[in-house]
Design a protein around this motif. Structure first.
Motif, PDB file in Angstrom:
ATOM      1  N   ALA A 108      11.425  28.403  11.930  1.00 64.44           N
ATOM      2  CA  ALA A 108      11.944  29.511  11.131  1.00 64.44           C
ATOM      3  C   ALA A 108      13.055  30.252  11.884  1.00 64.44           C
ATOM      4  CB  ALA A 108      10.818  30.479  10.775  1.00 64.44           C
ATOM      5  N   GLY A 109      13.357  29.779  13.068  1.00 57.93           N
ATOM      6  CA  GLY A 109      14.412  30.434  13.851  1.00 57.93           C
ATOM      7  C   GLY A 109      13.953  31.744  14.468  1.00 57.93           C
ATOM      8  N   MET A 110      12.663  31.853  14.728  1.00 60.20           N
ATOM      9  CA  MET A 110      12.122  33.080  15.307  1.00 60.20           C
ATOM     10  C   MET A 110      11.555  32.870  16.710  1.00 60.20           C
ATOM     11  SD  MET A 110      12.822  35.335  13.159  1.00 60.20           S
ATOM     12  CE  MET A 110      11.908  36.709  13.845  1.00 60.20           C
ATOM     13  N   GLY A 111      11.536  31.647  17.158  1.00 64.57           N
ATOM     14  CA  GLY A 111      10.909  31.326  18.447  1.00 64.57           C
ATOM     15  C   GLY A 111      11.516  32.087  19.607  1.00 64.57           C
ATOM     16  N   LEU A 112      12.809  31.848  19.863  1.00 63.85           N
ATOM     17  CA  LEU A 112      13.468  32.524  20.996  1.00 63.85           C
ATOM     18  C   LEU A 112      13.521  34.041  20.805  1.00 63.85           C
ATOM     19  CD1 LEU A 112      16.295  29.963  21.857  1.00 63.85           C
ATOM     20  CD2 LEU A 112      14.276  30.443  23.223  1.00 63.85           C
ATOM     21  N   PRO A 113      13.864  34.538  19.586  1.00 62.70           N
ATOM     22  CA  PRO A 113      13.828  36.004  19.405  1.00 62.70           C
ATOM     23  C   PRO A 113      12.444  36.593  19.695  1.00 62.70           C
ATOM     24  CG  PRO A 113      14.996  34.976  17.573  1.00 62.70           C
ATOM     25  CD  PRO A 113      14.431  33.868  18.404  1.00 62.70           C
ATOM     26  N   ASN A 114      11.400  35.897  19.291  1.00 58.33           N
ATOM     27  CA  ASN A 114      10.052  36.395  19.584  1.00 58.33           C
ATOM     28  C   ASN A 114       9.785  36.418  21.086  1.00 58.33           C
ATOM     29  OD1 ASN A 114       9.299  36.917  16.977  1.00 58.33           O
ATOM     30  ND2 ASN A 114       8.047  35.069  16.727  1.00 58.33           N
ATOM     31  N   MET A 115      10.231  35.365  21.783  1.00 60.86           N
ATOM     32  CA  MET A 115      10.009  35.303  23.227  1.00 60.86           C
ATOM     33  C   MET A 115      10.705  36.473  23.915  1.00 60.86           C
ATOM     34  SD  MET A 115      10.426  31.195  23.334  1.00 60.86           S
ATOM     35  CE  MET A 115      10.655  30.841  25.059  1.00 60.86           C
ATOM     36  N   LYS A 116      11.892  36.781  23.439  1.00 58.19           N
ATOM     37  CA  LYS A 116      12.632  37.901  24.022  1.00 58.19           C
ATOM     38  C   LYS A 116      11.938  39.234  23.709  1.00 58.19           C
ATOM     39  CE  LYS A 116      17.234  39.730  24.765  1.00 58.19           C
ATOM     40  NZ  LYS A 116      17.103  39.685  26.208  1.00 58.19           N
ATOM     41  N   LYS A 117      11.466  39.317  22.478  1.00 54.10           N
ATOM     42  CA  LYS A 117      10.832  40.552  22.018  1.00 54.10           C
ATOM     43  C   LYS A 117       9.574  40.908  22.824  1.00 54.10           C
ATOM     44  CE  LYS A 117       8.593  42.292  17.842  1.00 54.10           C
ATOM     45  NZ  LYS A 117       8.119  41.980  16.506  1.00 54.10           N
ATOM     46  N   TYR A 118       8.804  39.894  23.168  1.00 52.41           N
ATOM     47  CA  TYR A 118       7.508  40.160  23.806  1.00 52.41           C
ATOM     48  C   TYR A 118       7.549  40.153  25.333  1.00 52.41           C
ATOM     49  CZ  TYR A 118       5.436  39.826  19.184  1.00 52.41           C
ATOM     50  OH  TYR A 118       5.119  40.039  17.872  1.00 52.41           O
ATOM     51  N   THR A 119       8.706  39.840  25.911  1.00 52.79           N
ATOM     52  CA  THR A 119       8.758  39.816  27.374  1.00 52.79           C
ATOM     53  C   THR A 119       9.698  40.904  27.881  1.00 52.79           C
ATOM     54  OG1 THR A 119      10.504  38.136  27.257  1.00 52.79           O
ATOM     55  CG2 THR A 119       8.258  37.343  27.568  1.00 52.79           C
ATOM     56  N   ASP A 120       9.546  41.245  29.162  1.00 49.63           N
ATOM     57  CA  ASP A 120      10.409  42.271  29.741  1.00 49.63           C
ATOM     58  C   ASP A 120      11.713  41.674  30.253  1.00 49.63           C
ATOM     59  OD1 ASP A 120       8.695  44.674  29.521  1.00 49.63           O
ATOM     60  OD2 ASP A 120       7.333  43.423  30.684  1.00 49.63           O
ATOM     61  N   GLU A 121      11.635  40.423  30.675  1.00 54.12           N
ATOM     62  CA  GLU A 121      12.853  39.732  31.121  1.00 54.12           C
ATOM     63  C   GLU A 121      12.792  38.299  30.633  1.00 54.12           C
ATOM     64  OE1 GLU A 121      13.688  39.886  35.386  1.00 54.12           O
ATOM     65  OE2 GLU A 121      12.858  41.914  35.377  1.00 54.12           O
ATOM     66  N   MET A 122      13.954  37.801  30.210  1.00 56.05           N
ATOM     67  CA  MET A 122      13.997  36.403  29.797  1.00 56.05           C
ATOM     68  C   MET A 122      15.341  35.813  30.175  1.00 56.05           C
ATOM     69  SD  MET A 122      13.335  34.860  26.043  1.00 56.05           S
ATOM     70  CE  MET A 122      14.326  33.544  25.406  1.00 56.05           C
ATOM     71  N   ASP A 123      15.306  34.613  30.728  1.00 58.09           N
ATOM     72  CA  ASP A 123      16.532  33.952  31.156  1.00 58.09           C
ATOM     73  C   ASP A 123      16.473  32.485  30.739  1.00 58.09           C
ATOM     74  OD1 ASP A 123      18.974  33.691  32.902  1.00 58.09           O
ATOM     75  OD2 ASP A 123      17.634  32.268  33.904  1.00 58.09           O
ATOM     76  N   ILE A 124      17.594  31.991  30.202  1.00 54.09           N
ATOM     77  CA  ILE A 124      17.645  30.584  29.786  1.00 54.09           C
ATOM     78  C   ILE A 124      18.739  29.865  30.567  1.00 54.09           C
ATOM     79  CG2 ILE A 124      18.025  28.997  27.852  1.00 54.09           C
ATOM     80  CD1 ILE A 124      17.149  31.238  25.957  1.00 54.09           C
ATOM     81  N   LYS A 125      18.339  28.823  31.267  1.00 52.25           N
ATOM     82  CA  LYS A 125      19.337  27.973  31.934  1.00 52.25           C
ATOM     83  C   LYS A 125      19.265  26.620  31.250  1.00 52.25           C
ATOM     84  CE  LYS A 125      20.037  30.144  36.319  1.00 52.25           C
ATOM     85  NZ  LYS A 125      19.580  31.430  35.769  1.00 52.25           N
ATOM     86  N   THR A 126      20.405  26.177  30.738  1.00 50.50           N
ATOM     87  CA  THR A 126      20.359  24.938  29.971  1.00 50.50           C
ATOM     88  C   THR A 126      21.609  24.099  30.221  1.00 50.50           C
ATOM     89  OG1 THR A 126      20.044  24.042  27.734  1.00 50.50           O
ATOM     90  CG2 THR A 126      21.387  26.043  27.903  1.00 50.50           C
ATOM     91  N   LYS A 127      21.417  22.782  30.206  1.00 52.37           N
ATOM     92  CA  LYS A 127      22.545  21.878  30.382  1.00 52.37           C
ATOM     93  C   LYS A 127      22.357  20.730  29.393  1.00 52.37           C
ATOM     94  CE  LYS A 127      25.424  20.171  34.039  1.00 52.37           C
ATOM     95  NZ  LYS A 127      25.526  19.545  35.352  1.00 52.37           N
ATOM     96  N   ILE A 128      23.415  20.474  28.621  1.00 57.33           N
ATOM     97  CA  ILE A 128      23.326  19.432  27.598  1.00 57.33           C
ATOM     98  C   ILE A 128      22.990  18.076  28.231  1.00 57.33           C
ATOM     99  CG2 ILE A 128      24.644  18.193  25.797  1.00 57.33           C
ATOM    100  CD1 ILE A 128      23.948  21.114  25.118  1.00 57.33           C
ATOM    101  N   GLY A 129      21.981  17.437  27.692  1.00 56.49           N
ATOM    102  CA  GLY A 129      21.578  16.111  28.162  1.00 56.49           C
ATOM    103  C   GLY A 129      20.740  16.135  29.430  1.00 56.49           C
ATOM    104  N   VAL A 130      20.542  17.305  30.009  1.00 54.43           N
ATOM    105  CA  VAL A 130      19.786  17.399  31.267  1.00 54.43           C
ATOM    106  C   VAL A 130      18.459  18.135  31.068  1.00 54.43           C
ATOM    107  CG1 VAL A 130      19.829  18.236  33.667  1.00 54.43           C
ATOM    108  CG2 VAL A 130      21.922  17.343  32.612  1.00 54.43           C
ATOM    109  N   GLY A 131      18.540  19.267  30.382  1.00 53.88           N
ATOM    110  CA  GLY A 131      17.306  19.999  30.118  1.00 53.88           C
ATOM    111  C   GLY A 131      17.485  21.502  30.103  1.00 53.88           C
ATOM    112  N   THR A 132      16.379  22.173  29.889  1.00 55.22           N
ATOM    113  CA  THR A 132      16.391  23.626  29.760  1.00 55.22           C
ATOM    114  C   THR A 132      15.266  24.233  30.596  1.00 55.22           C
ATOM    115  OG1 THR A 132      17.262  23.470  27.505  1.00 55.22           O
ATOM    116  CG2 THR A 132      16.180  25.549  28.097  1.00 55.22           C
TER     117      THR A 132
END
Lengths: 140, 104
Positions: A108-132
């Motif tokens: 529903a497109g709420m996964g990442l927004p929910n993760m941000k909403k419920y945590t105090d800090e959130m960081d995403i490191k991602t690289k195409i074809g390598v991982g997240t």
């Protein structure tokens, strides 16, 4: 009293019915340790969304949870396709999940927004074809 | 009633109706009931993470044994109703159950 504890979970990518087992285990452990229900819920929900994402998008991965007296740190690492546009992925309602995932109750497109909403800090490191790698912190 | 007769004295304060679990996960309230047409393990898991105390499966959906087992372990009451989502929610609303604060 809470000590420093690290829990490691291998999340399988091919069994959707089992997605959430790691989050469930963390939830019951935190409960046993006497962490407040509100904090337990914050951790459980954000980790569960992350775990579901891993299964849906990245064929599984590894989750490390470190519990210390003042915070709970969750590191979710996968070797999936990576996120092409993190900013877009963070928007409520934006989803790239295929139709069959929607019929399973997600995408529903709420996964990442929910993760941000419920945590105090959130960081995403991602690289195409390598991982997240998603790092989340909940302060106690 | 599928499971949880012994827990019927519990009180629910709010309700949430959705087939999309992330919409449910965006909403936190104590002692809630979840109405859903999603009948798989993730409906039970979502309720577990949210501390939801009762799930009503609408449109006549009936959970399988593995789902009932998980609900039993987590003490989540399971009900099944032949009503569609709108009507099932309406019946509870009519009896005074509300949905909680709007999404922010």
């Amino acid at each position: 009293m809470i000590n420093y504890i690290t829990l490691t979970y291998q999340v399988s990518g091919d069994d959707f019915t089992r997605a959430g087992e790691a989050s469930s285990d963390v939830k019951s452990k935190l409960k046993q340790m006497g962490v407040s229900p509100e904090m337990v819920r914050k951790v459980a929900i954000s980790m569960y969304e992350g775990e579901i994402n891993m299964v849906i998008h990245a064929h599984g991965g590894i989750i490390k949870v470190t519990i210390s007296p003042h915070e709970i740190l969750m590191v979710l690492e996968d070797q999936g396709p990576g996120i092409p546009d993190v900013e877009k992925a963070m928007q409520a309602g934006y989803s790239t999940a295929p139709e069959n995932i929607r019929s399973l109750g997600f995408g529903a497109g709420m996964g990442l927004p929910n993760m941000k909403k419920y945590t105090d800090e959130m960081d995403i490191k991602t690289k195409i074809g390598v991982g997240t790698t998603v790092t989340m912190k909940v302060k106690l | 009633m599928i499971w949880g007769e012994m827990l019927l004295d519990r009180e629910v304060h709010t309700a949430c109706g959705s087939d999309m679990m992330s919409d449910v996960l965006a909403f936190v309230k104590d002692q809630s009931v979840l109405l859903t047409g999603l009948c798989n393990m993730q409906a039970i898991r979502t309720a577990e993470m949210m501390d939801i105390i009762c799930i009503v499966f609408v449109r006549g959906k009936v959970p399988d044994e593995a789902m009932i087992q998980l609900a039993r372990e987590r003490e989540i009451v399971l009900l099944s109703s032949g009503h569609r989502m709108f009507s099932a929610c309406g019946l509870l609303y009519e009896k005074g159950l509300r949905g909680g604060a709007p999404y922010r």
